[in-house]
Write an enzyme that holds these catalytic residues in place. Structure first.
Site, PDB file in Angstrom:
ATOM      1  N   GLY A 258      -8.057  92.640  83.613  1.00  0.00           N
ATOM      2  CA  GLY A 258      -7.713  91.405  84.391  1.00  0.00           C
ATOM      3  C   GLY A 258      -6.464  91.006  83.811  1.00  0.00           C
ATOM      4  N   GLY A 260      -3.681  87.109  83.479  1.00  0.00           N
ATOM      5  CA  GLY A 260      -3.476  85.698  83.831  1.00  0.00           C
ATOM      6  C   GLY A 260      -1.919  85.315  83.755  1.00  0.00           C
ATOM      7  CB  ALA A 263      -2.579  87.618  78.291  1.00  0.00           C
ATOM      8  CB  VAL A 265      -7.261  91.994  79.187  1.00  0.00           C
ATOM      9  CG1 VAL A 265      -8.413  92.455  78.381  1.00  0.00           C
ATOM     10  CG2 VAL A 265      -6.958  90.401  78.753  1.00  0.00           C
ATOM     11  CE  LYS A 280      -5.080  86.888  76.104  1.00  0.00           C
ATOM     12  NZ  LYS A 280      -5.749  85.286  75.476  1.00  0.00           N
ATOM     13  CG  ASP A 373      -8.843  78.521  77.282  1.00  0.00           C
ATOM     14  OD1 ASP A 373      -9.185  77.680  78.177  1.00  0.00           O
ATOM     15  OD2 ASP A 373      -8.139  79.757  77.659  1.00  0.00           O
TER      16      ASP A 373
END
Length: 544
Positions: A258, A260, A263, A265, A280, A373
């Site tokens: 994944g 964002g 970052a 991963v 990450k 978070d």
């Protein structure tokens, strides 16, 4: 018709001829809509992006409708879709969609004879910096950054594929341009050294390494061991066969799990111990910032010392030019976010999970670490459904400071308490608030304010309105659940539960599951009595 943003924003017809959009404002609007192509953009947000306050027209809504009409006139009636208080990009081709598709195809074709051609096709779509002069718009910047990072990754992968098929001599000029554009990106420097060595120019390759070392010294870094080893090989006359594709400090990179705004991963294998991990990689847009550099190692070291059965352990971390890395335990049961997509989580299933996460948070708070978070995506599950708190916000505060709009765009604000949204100092009760919102979403299958279509509207409600009662949509739940959730998500920190354990215990009692509160052991209720130990079941699962 195609809208292009991999360079100056424009539109072309099927023959590649430019389509007139009648003025700069429709182009600006089109850039915003393409950047938000995964969802609708609120009219309030569009107005704020299109005009500075001092240039706001007398009737901004009318002007906005005019620009939408111009886009539809030029590109077709389906180019822009109207929603309730929103606009969205419609069914129209974009070069971004084509680029993303080629990237995925190239990744799936790794090692095949055609992979270099796929990388090249993806890169050929670029005509300049992403979104051109519109890249600095708040709503466009995160997408522009993502695309620029992907372009760099694609260029590096294309060079690797060309090296693998013996094109070192033909690619020297291309690699030099990449090094000039990304002087601190180590992968390009490794490829430059490899190309020079394989072209019979080892002295220049060694000089390239020394120049890179000097550049790094100015920001307080050293070349990685991998690059130093490449330098040693070339000095000893051992010409390398390939360049940048690598294992990272003994970790063999696997698939991308994944990404964002800040970052990416990856899954990975730590070959030395036969352990699956998740890595990450923090993007260079954040990792090279001086403030981030100053705090990264101190905070990562603190998080690495957290020990609890329901905190995903941080095994390793390091920084290098253009990136920073965090190595964590790999869990293959998905996340609470994925579980919620299957439907609302039954109370009996959810209460133990919240208790496990609360216990982990309590230990973190005792060590002086605020997660910042907490949300379903950061609560991972093992194969039998136990919960693990992951992704501590090592970079969260700096990410918010450097690029607030990118942070706001990734979903986290929906779980953030008012003091965090106001950029104030946060304490343990901020995590209690986020855990309360997470519990609400898990019980109902939706966030408290899902009807808000603009970020401004969402923030306004989160700052001022209590969350709705869960029993308004799920009357089968005990009434006491709402009492607990209202307190956990109170707007003022002093009005909330002061510890995660208080919240989890009251939640279990309100659910009529007092026995589940026993999952929270006495040593977790008092965080100053040390860390909780593994039991046999936890140890067996961890080893597995």
């Amino acid at each position: 018709m195609q809208v292009r943003v991999l360079g100056p924003v424009d539109a072309v017809d099927g023959d590649g001829n430019n389509v007139a959009l009648r003025g700069p404002m429709p182009v600006r609007l089109l850039a915003i809509l393409v950047a938000g192509r995964r969802g609708s953009v609120g009219i309030d947000d569009l107005v704020a992006e299109l005009w500075p306050v001092e240039e706001l027209p007398v009737k901004p809504m009318a002007a906005l409708r005019t620009y939408v009409a111009r886009i539809r006139s030029a590109l077709g009636p389906e180019a822009v879709v109207t929603g309730t208080g929103t606009y969205a990009l419609g069914s129209i081709e974009t070069d971004v969609a084509r680029f993303d598709d080629l990237i995925e195809r190239a990744r799936r074709s790794s090692g095949s004879p055609t992979v270099a051609d796929l990388w090249r096709q993806a890169l050929d779509l670029w005509r300049g910096p992403a979104f051109g002069e519109h890249a600095d718009l708040d709503s466009v910047r995160p997408e522009a950054n993502r695309l620029e990072e992907l372009r760099a990754e694609a260029t590096e992968a294309w060079f690797d594929a060309r090296l693998a098929r013996g094109e070192a001599r033909e690619m020297a000029a291309d690699v030099d341009r990449a090094v000039s554009e990304f002087p601190l990106r180590e992968g390009f420097r490794a490829q430059q050294m490899t190309v020079l060595a394989r072209a019979g120019r080892p002295a220049e390759a060694l000089r390239a390494f020394q120049e890179f070392r000097v550049d790094l010294t100015e920001i307080g870094l050293e070349p990685s061991n991998r690059l130093a080893e490449l330098d040693r090989q070339i000095a000893e006359g051992d010409v390398p066969r390939s360049g940048a594709r690598r294992t990272l400090r003994g970790y063999e990179l696997g698939e991308r799990l994944g990404e964002g705004a800040f970052a990416v991963v990856y899954s990975a294998n730590q070959a030395s111990v036969g352990r699956a991990v998740a890595i990450k990689q923090i993007r260079g847009t954040l990792a090279d910032q001086p403030e981030f550099i100053r705090q990264f190692e101190a905070e990562a070291n603190l998080v690495a010392r957290l020990e609890h059965p329901h905190i995903v352990p941080l095994y390793d971390y390091w920084r290098e030019p253009g990136s920073a890395y965090l190595v964590m335990r790999y869990l293959n049961g998905g996340s609470l976010s994925g579980r919620i997509l299957e439907g609302a989580v039954p109370l009996g299933e959810l209460v133990p999970l919240i208790g496990q996460v609360a216990a982990g948070l309590q230990v973190a708070h005792a060590a002086g670490v605020i997660h910042r978070d907490v949300k379903p995506a950061n609560i991972l599950l093992d194969r039998i459904g136990n919960a693990y708190l992951s992704d501590f916000g090592i970079a969260a505060e700096e990410a918010e400071r450097l690029d607030p709009e990118a942070w706001l765009s990734n979903g986290s604000p929906a779980y953030a308490p008012p003091e965090q949204l106001r950029r104030e100092v946060v304490g343990p009760t901020a995590d209690v608030y986020a855990l309360g919102i997470t519990t609400y979403e898990a019980l109902t299958g939706r966030l408290p304010f899902p009807v808000e279509t603009t970020m401004a509207g969402l923030l306004q409600r989160q700052l001022n309105d209590p969350i709705p009662l869960v029993r308004s949509s799920h009357p089968d739940l005990p009434a006491a659940i709402d009492t607990v959730l209202q307190r956990a998500t109170a707007k003022h920190p002093d009005d909330r539960y002061q510890t995660p354990i208080e919240f989890a215990t009251d939640l279990a009692n309100a659910a009529g599951l007092e026995g589940e509160a026993q999952l929270i052991r006495p040593e977790d209720r008092n965080p100053y009595k040390g860390l909780r130990a593994f039991d046999e079941a936890d140890a067996a699962d961890f080893a597995g």
